[in-house]
Enzyme design. Structure first.
Site, PDB file in Angstrom:
ATOM      1  N   LYS A  16      25.605   3.438   4.102  1.00 14.59           N
ATOM      2  CA  LYS A  16      25.614   4.748   4.747  1.00 14.59           C
ATOM      3  C   LYS A  16      24.226   5.386   4.771  1.00 14.59           C
ATOM      4  O   LYS A  16      23.880   6.079   5.723  1.00 14.59           O
ATOM      5  CB  LYS A  16      26.654   5.688   4.123  1.00 14.59           C
ATOM      6  CG  LYS A  16      26.396   6.076   2.688  1.00 14.59           C
ATOM      7  CD  LYS A  16      27.528   6.947   2.179  1.00 14.59           C
ATOM      8  CE  LYS A  16      27.271   7.456   0.765  1.00 14.59           C
ATOM      9  NZ  LYS A  16      26.774   6.465  -0.205  1.00 14.59           N
ATOM     10  N   ARG A  90      30.802  14.710  -2.601  1.00 10.59           N
ATOM     11  CA  ARG A  90      31.163  13.571  -3.442  1.00 10.59           C
ATOM     12  C   ARG A  90      32.480  13.790  -4.192  1.00 10.59           C
ATOM     13  O   ARG A  90      32.967  12.895  -4.858  1.00 10.59           O
ATOM     14  CB  ARG A  90      30.073  13.453  -4.469  1.00 10.59           C
ATOM     15  CG  ARG A  90      29.246  12.266  -4.804  1.00 10.59           C
ATOM     16  CD  ARG A  90      29.171  11.072  -3.993  1.00 10.59           C
ATOM     17  NE  ARG A  90      28.409  10.050  -4.664  1.00 10.59           N
ATOM     18  CZ  ARG A  90      27.191   9.671  -4.323  1.00 10.59           C
ATOM     19  NH1 ARG A  90      26.570  10.232  -3.329  1.00 10.59           N
ATOM     20  NH2 ARG A  90      26.605   8.705  -4.990  1.00 10.59           N
ATOM     21  N   ARG A 129      19.734  -5.436  -3.235  1.00  7.02           N
ATOM     22  CA  ARG A 129      19.034  -4.297  -2.614  1.00  7.02           C
ATOM     23  C   ARG A 129      17.718  -4.026  -3.334  1.00  7.02           C
ATOM     24  O   ARG A 129      17.647  -4.055  -4.552  1.00  7.02           O
ATOM     25  CB  ARG A 129      19.929  -3.056  -2.675  1.00  7.02           C
ATOM     26  CG  ARG A 129      19.209  -1.802  -2.178  1.00  7.02           C
ATOM     27  CD  ARG A 129      20.149  -0.713  -1.766  1.00  7.02           C
ATOM     28  NE  ARG A 129      20.730   0.024  -2.881  1.00  7.02           N
ATOM     29  CZ  ARG A 129      21.533   1.066  -2.731  1.00  7.02           C
ATOM     30  NH1 ARG A 129      21.881   1.468  -1.517  1.00  7.02           N
ATOM     31  NH2 ARG A 129      22.032   1.683  -3.792  1.00  7.02           N
TER      32      ARG A 129
HETATM   33  P1  AMP Z   1      23.370   7.746  -4.019  1.00  6.55           P
HETATM   34  O1  AMP Z   1      21.955   7.417  -3.681  1.00  6.55           O
HETATM   35  O2  AMP Z   1      24.021   8.647  -2.989  1.00  6.55           O
HETATM   36  O3  AMP Z   1      24.199   6.528  -4.329  1.00  6.55           O
HETATM   37  O4  AMP Z   1      23.320   8.619  -5.356  1.00  6.55           O
HETATM   38  C1  AMP Z   1      22.803   8.106  -6.558  1.00  6.55           C
HETATM   39  C2  AMP Z   1      23.325   8.892  -7.733  1.00  6.55           C
HETATM   40  O5  AMP Z   1      22.937  10.263  -7.608  1.00  6.55           O
HETATM   41  C3  AMP Z   1      24.837   8.947  -7.851  1.00  6.55           C
HETATM   42  O6  AMP Z   1      25.361   7.812  -8.542  1.00  6.55           O
HETATM   43  C4  AMP Z   1      25.041  10.233  -8.647  1.00  6.55           C
HETATM   44  O7  AMP Z   1      24.707  10.061 -10.012  1.00  6.55           O
HETATM   45  C5  AMP Z   1      23.980  11.137  -8.052  1.00  6.55           C
HETATM   46  N1  AMP Z   1      24.486  11.887  -6.886  1.00  6.55           N
HETATM   47  C6  AMP Z   1      24.082  11.778  -5.584  1.00  6.55           C
HETATM   48  N2  AMP Z   1      24.718  12.644  -4.795  1.00  6.55           N
HETATM   49  C7  AMP Z   1      25.568  13.333  -5.605  1.00  6.55           C
HETATM   50  C8  AMP Z   1      26.524  14.374  -5.382  1.00  6.55           C
HETATM   51  N3  AMP Z   1      26.756  14.885  -4.170  1.00  6.55           N
HETATM   52  N4  AMP Z   1      27.215  14.838  -6.472  1.00  6.55           N
HETATM   53  C9  AMP Z   1      26.992  14.357  -7.704  1.00  6.55           C
HETATM   54  N5  AMP Z   1      26.124  13.367  -7.983  1.00  6.55           N
HETATM   55  C10 AMP Z   1      25.405  12.856  -6.944  1.00  6.55           C
END
Ligand code: AMP
Length: 215
Positions: A16, A90, A129
């Site tokens: 995504k 999330r 990745r």
């Molecule tokens: P992502 O790059 O979107 O996979 O995010 C990496 C990490 O950041 C996640 O595993 C969470 O620990 C934190 N994170 C990102 N977006 C959120 C969100 N909207 N709410 C809470 N934690 C988030």
């Protein structure tokens, strides 16, 4: 497509982020990735970053409070361009909060895209990745290779494996997704307008599908 508002949902590793950055470029939208915002704060070792890091490393969600601050600022900054939101909301609290924030701003969501991918494919994908911490470009050792091994094509930065892309953490992130984020899909579905996109194909196929949806 100016000022279009898009939410893109999908498990970690569904692609995504890659699709969101393609869509942002194609349609001139701001790419609002809470994950990128948090990783920036971690890299700069801000107070917020230090607090978030302990959760991120374990594959857990950081507090809603931290996220609301980030999103509020990002919505202000992107009010004239439109945006695609990646990694937010999330959980259901964040979904309700987004509705409230947009209501207060007189803004609405135009498209909700849900990228659907099988968990085992995700575990395989994320182990391969690699990311550029400098410009955020994303590569894959099998499918999105760089010209020079380990070096970002876009900016020449040294690529790294995200600490939360280790298998055990990926499995925890998938479990957190199932428990906390999957209900967000039902939240948007019940309001109408959610479109599921098959995320198993290659980047170009998935992007073509998204463009069809947005016609
Ligand atoms: P992502 O790059 O979107 O996979 O995010 C990496 C990490 O950041 C996640 O595993 C969470 O620990 C934190 N994170 C990102 N977006 C959120 C969100 N909207 N709410 C809470 N934690 C988030």
């Amino acid at each position: 497509m100016a000022r279009t508002h898009i939410v893109i949902l999908g498990p970690p590793g569904s692609g995504k982020g890659t699709q969101a950055s393609r869509v942002a470029r194609e349609y001139g939208l701001a790419h609002l990735s809470t994950g990128d915002m948090l990783r920036d704060a971690v890299a700069r070792a801000t107070e917020l970053g230090l607090e978030a890091e302990t959760y991120m490393k374990r594959g857990l969600l950081v507090s809603d409070e931290i996220i609301f601050g980030l999103i509020n600022e990002a919505l202000d900054a992107a009010k004239n361009t439109g945006w695609i939101m990646d990694g937010f909301p999330r959980n259901l609290v964040q979904a309700e909060m987004l509705s409230k924030m947009l209501g207060e701003r007189g803004e609405t969501i135009d498209y909700v895209l849900d990228i659907d991918v099988d968990s085992e494919l995700i575990v395989r994908r994320l182990s391969k990745r690699r990311v550029c911490p400098a410009c955020k470009a994303v590569y894959n050792l099998d499918t999105i290779k760089t010209k020079v091994e380990g070096i970002c094509d876009a900016c020449g930065g040294a690529l790294v494996k995200r600490p939360d892309d280790e298998e055990e953490t990926v499995r925890r992130r998938l479990a957190v997704y199932k428990e906390q984020t999957a209900p967000v899909i039902d939240f948007f579905r019940s309001r109408g307008g959610l479109v599921t996109v098959d995320g198993a194909g290659d980047i170009e196929e998935i992007f073509a599908e998204i463009r069809r949806v947005m016609k």
